[in-house]
Structure formats: C-alpha cells, structure tokens
Design a protein around this motif. Structure first.
Motif, mmCIF file in Angstrom:
data_model
loop_
_atom_site.group_PDB
_atom_site.id
_atom_site.type_symbol
_atom_site.label_atom_id
_atom_site.label_comp_id
_atom_site.label_asym_id
_atom_site.label_seq_id
_atom_site.Cartn_x
_atom_site.Cartn_y
_atom_site.Cartn_z
ATOM 1 N N GLY A 76 0.788 -1.220 0.000
ATOM 2 C CA GLY A 76 0.000 0.000 0.000
ATOM 3 C C GLY A 76 0.820 1.268 0.000
ATOM 4 O O GLY A 76 0.626 2.154 -0.834
ATOM 5 N N PHE A 120 -8.066 -1.042 -3.166
ATOM 6 C CA PHE A 120 -7.390 -2.311 -2.937
ATOM 7 C C PHE A 120 -8.411 -3.421 -2.684
ATOM 8 O O PHE A 120 -9.570 -3.160 -2.368
ATOM 9 C CB PHE A 120 -6.445 -2.180 -1.733
ATOM 10 C CG PHE A 120 -5.031 -1.809 -2.106
ATOM 11 C CD1 PHE A 120 -4.764 -0.935 -3.134
ATOM 12 C CD2 PHE A 120 -3.951 -2.348 -1.419
ATOM 13 C CE1 PHE A 120 -3.465 -0.595 -3.481
ATOM 14 C CE2 PHE A 120 -2.653 -2.026 -1.751
ATOM 15 C CZ PHE A 120 -2.401 -1.142 -2.783
ATOM 16 N N PRO A 121 -7.983 -4.678 -2.791
ATOM 17 C CA PRO A 121 -8.914 -5.785 -2.564
ATOM 18 C C PRO A 121 -9.280 -5.952 -1.090
ATOM 19 O O PRO A 121 -8.532 -5.566 -0.197
ATOM 20 C CB PRO A 121 -8.132 -7.010 -3.071
ATOM 21 C CG PRO A 121 -6.698 -6.617 -2.993
ATOM 22 C CD PRO A 121 -6.663 -5.139 -3.259
ATOM 23 N N ASN A 122 -10.447 -6.531 -0.865
ATOM 24 C CA ASN A 122 -10.934 -6.855 0.466
ATOM 25 C C ASN A 122 -10.485 -8.277 0.805
ATOM 26 O O ASN A 122 -10.890 -9.235 0.145
ATOM 27 C CB ASN A 122 -12.462 -6.740 0.491
ATOM 28 C CG ASN A 122 -13.079 -7.067 1.841
ATOM 29 O OD1 ASN A 122 -12.612 -7.939 2.556
ATOM 30 N ND2 ASN A 122 -14.163 -6.379 2.170
ATOM 31 N N SER A 148 -6.955 -14.221 6.286
ATOM 32 C CA SER A 148 -7.791 -14.170 5.097
ATOM 33 C C SER A 148 -7.769 -15.519 4.389
ATOM 34 O O SER A 148 -6.728 -16.180 4.312
ATOM 35 C CB SER A 148 -7.297 -13.081 4.144
ATOM 36 O OG SER A 148 -7.973 -13.173 2.900
ATOM 37 N N ASP A 152 -3.939 -14.183 1.380
ATOM 38 C CA ASP A 152 -3.018 -13.268 2.045
ATOM 39 C C ASP A 152 -2.231 -14.023 3.105
ATOM 40 O O ASP A 152 -2.757 -14.854 3.823
ATOM 41 C CB ASP A 152 -3.785 -12.113 2.688
ATOM 42 C CG ASP A 152 -2.836 -11.065 3.230
ATOM 43 O OD1 ASP A 152 -2.619 -11.085 4.447
ATOM 44 O OD2 ASP A 152 -2.334 -10.256 2.451
ATOM 45 N N SER A 214 -1.389 -2.270 2.914
ATOM 46 C CA SER A 214 -1.984 -3.546 2.532
ATOM 47 C C SER A 214 -2.515 -4.320 3.724
ATOM 48 O O SER A 214 -3.458 -5.113 3.592
ATOM 49 C CB SER A 214 -0.959 -4.396 1.770
ATOM 50 O OG SER A 214 0.169 -4.678 2.577
ATOM 51 N N CYS A 217 -6.182 -4.184 4.216
ATOM 52 C CA CYS A 217 -7.074 -5.044 3.436
ATOM 53 C C CYS A 217 -7.617 -6.173 4.296
ATOM 54 O O CYS A 217 -8.667 -6.745 4.005
ATOM 55 C CB CYS A 217 -6.325 -5.642 2.241
ATOM 56 S SG CYS A 217 -5.739 -4.444 1.035
ATOM 57 N N VAL A 248 -14.892 0.306 3.608
ATOM 58 C CA VAL A 248 -14.946 -1.117 3.293
ATOM 59 C C VAL A 248 -16.224 -1.411 2.502
ATOM 60 O O VAL A 248 -17.330 -1.071 2.935
ATOM 61 C CB VAL A 248 -14.915 -1.960 4.582
ATOM 62 C CG1 VAL A 248 -14.999 -3.453 4.258
ATOM 63 C CG2 VAL A 248 -13.649 -1.655 5.382
ATOM 64 N N ARG A 252 -13.916 -4.593 -1.924
ATOM 65 C CA ARG A 252 -12.785 -3.676 -2.003
ATOM 66 C C ARG A 252 -12.625 -2.948 -0.666
ATOM 67 O O ARG A 252 -13.565 -2.826 0.124
ATOM 68 C CB ARG A 252 -12.963 -2.625 -3.112
ATOM 69 C CG ARG A 252 -13.265 -3.167 -4.483
ATOM 70 C CD ARG A 252 -12.155 -4.019 -5.044
ATOM 71 N NE ARG A 252 -10.966 -3.253 -5.400
ATOM 72 C CZ ARG A 252 -9.868 -3.824 -5.909
ATOM 73 N NH1 ARG A 252 -9.815 -5.133 -6.093
ATOM 74 N NH2 ARG A 252 -8.819 -3.080 -6.203
ATOM 75 N N VAL A 253 -11.412 -2.443 -0.452
ATOM 76 C CA VAL A 253 -11.128 -1.547 0.663
ATOM 77 C C VAL A 253 -10.499 -0.280 0.078
ATOM 78 O O VAL A 253 -9.455 -0.352 -0.587
ATOM 79 C CB VAL A 253 -10.180 -2.178 1.695
ATOM 80 C CG1 VAL A 253 -9.871 -1.183 2.811
ATOM 81 C CG2 VAL A 253 -10.789 -3.451 2.277
#
Length: 271
Positions: A76, A120-122, A148, A152, A214, A217, A248, A252-253
């Motif tokens: 990030g 960014f992805p959730n 996750s 992740d 990141s 996320c 959130v 996505r975040v």
C-alpha cells in the motif's frame, strides 16, 4: 552507467520523517529482477517501487514492489508513494492513475486537499488456529487470531487495547520460525481513532513496518464487521506512526492518506 529518476516519499503522513518511507524508481522498462532486488537492498527501506509507463495509456503504469530481500505481491504505502510521484512530476494534470501489478489493477484517485485514495482488494479474515508459541514470540497472547481465506499470508492478531499493542516487544528472531507469515497486531482505538495496529514482517526482511497500507485489506474488514460501520479511521502506532481513512465495501477496501516527498534525484545504474 545510466541514470534514472529516483524519489523517496513518506506515505500516510503529511509531515516529513513520519509515516512510511518508500523509494520510487521511474524506468523506461523493467531491468532484470536481480538488479531491482539489489536496488531495493541498497535503499534498505521497507519497499522500493519500480514504475514503467504503459505505451499509449494515459496515467497507466506497470508497478512492482521489492523489500530489501524479496519481491512482494501487494504493497500500500509504496503504491501511495508512486501515485504521489505520478501526480506531482509525471502527469500533474491527472486526477486518476492505474497501476498494473501482480495483484491486478490498482487505481488511485487524487482528492482535494492532497489526500490520495487507493482502491485495494478486500481480504476479510476468518478465525485461524493460533500457532503454538506465537503468543510467546509476540510477547503477549492475542485474544484472537484470524487469516484471510483469499491467499493473504498475514495473520491478524487481535488484542484488548491500544496500550497493549503499543507495548508489544516481539522476539523478531522467534517470529521467523513462523514463516511465511507476517503479523498484524491490532486493537480498538481511542477517541476519533476506530482501531490501531502495528505490523511485523521479519520473514520478508522488514522487522517492523512503520505504516502498512496492505495490512488494512485484512484489518479494516474485520473492524468494519466488529464495529458495524464501513467508514473507519485507523492509526498505525509504530515509532513513526501514520493515519489512514478507510471505506470497506463487499469486495474492495478504499485506503486514503497523504504523502510527502522528502528526497529527489537520480540513481546511477550499471549498464
């Protein structure tokens, strides 16, 4: 020898020497991986970002991230730093930039007042068995451990209070026994801060990361569910410290923060 533009940006802060420093190297094309890894080791920052403009594409760049020891899948603060350089030096009229990365497309939007927003992805986490000995290595047993299910590699360690997170003094050598995990220690915040965190990644060449975009996320979806609110204010309570504004959604975040350039110049490369 050849010279390339080089910048150092403090991310998730609007004050010099706070937040998380990232190096940004602007290149006509990516050199060999070994050279990028050597450059990142030379910089000795949590991340060095390498950006290459895509042919015929307005405000669209290929982006790769390296710690001093490895290339990573997502980062990030170095993405925020890269966007700051695009908006400040490369395409100052642009309001949006998209980075193509190993984790897909990462759009960044510039807002009034200088705040930048990462899309960014959730990576919403689920309960995960606490590895034996992890509490001892962290210096305090967490209330809960989550991870996750979307691949992740970081474990989210939930503590009771911000004071507990601030007081952590983990045994970084002992944490390397838990490879390949990184460790996000988090707790409820105080006042206007919804939650706090600290991040330790000795398995990736980063003892403590000052501010980790990141990681949010993972942590932001957890706290959005726990607190029952999609919009959050977060603070990473490392020695340098940094602030993040989060939204959130289902997949996505949105991670917003400031950035400030502290070094600009050229890097001299072989060849």
């Amino acid at each position: 020898m050849r010279d390339i533009p080089f910048y150092q940006v403090d991310a998730f802060t609007n004050q010099p020497f706070r937040g998380n420093p990232a190096a940004v190297c602007v290149l006509p094309s990516f050199p060999e991986d070994d050279l990028m890894q050597q450059i990142a080791a030379e910089n000795n920052l949590a991340e060095t970002a390498f950006i290459v403009r895509r042919d015929g594409a307005e405000a669209r760049y290929n982006l790769r991230w390296f710690t001093p020891t490895v290339e990573v899948e997502i980062c990030g603060h170095a993405t925020l730093a890269s966007a700051h350089i695009v908006f400040t030096h490369l395409e100052p009229e642009a309001q949006h930039v998209t980075f193509e990365t190993r984790s897909g497309s990462m759009p960044v939007t510039r807002h009034a007042g200088g705040k930048l927003c990462l899309n960014f992805p959730n990576f919403e986490p689920a309960p995960f068995p606490c590895p034996a000995g992890l509490g001892g290595a962290m210096g305090r047993e967490p209330q809960a451990v989550l991870k996750s299910e979307k691949g992740d590699r970081d474990l989210l360690l939930v503590y009771q209070s911000a004071a507990e997170v601030r007081s952590l003094r983990p045994d970084l050598h002992a944490l390397t026994d838990f490879a390949p995990f990184g460790f996000i220690a988090t707790a409820p915040g105080e006042g206007e801060i919804d939650f706090v965190s600290r991040c330790f990644f000795p398995n990736h060449g980063i003892p403590e990361d000052p501010v980790t975009g990141s990681a949010h996320c993972v942590s932001a979806p957890y706290w959005a569910r726990a607190l029952g609110k999609p919009n959050l204010r977060a603070r990473q309570v490392s020695q340098r410290g940094g602030d993040l504004w989060l939204k959130v959604t289902e997949d996505r975040v949105l991670i917003s923060g400031y950035a400030i350039e502290v070094i600009s110049g050229t890097m001299r490369l072989p060849g």
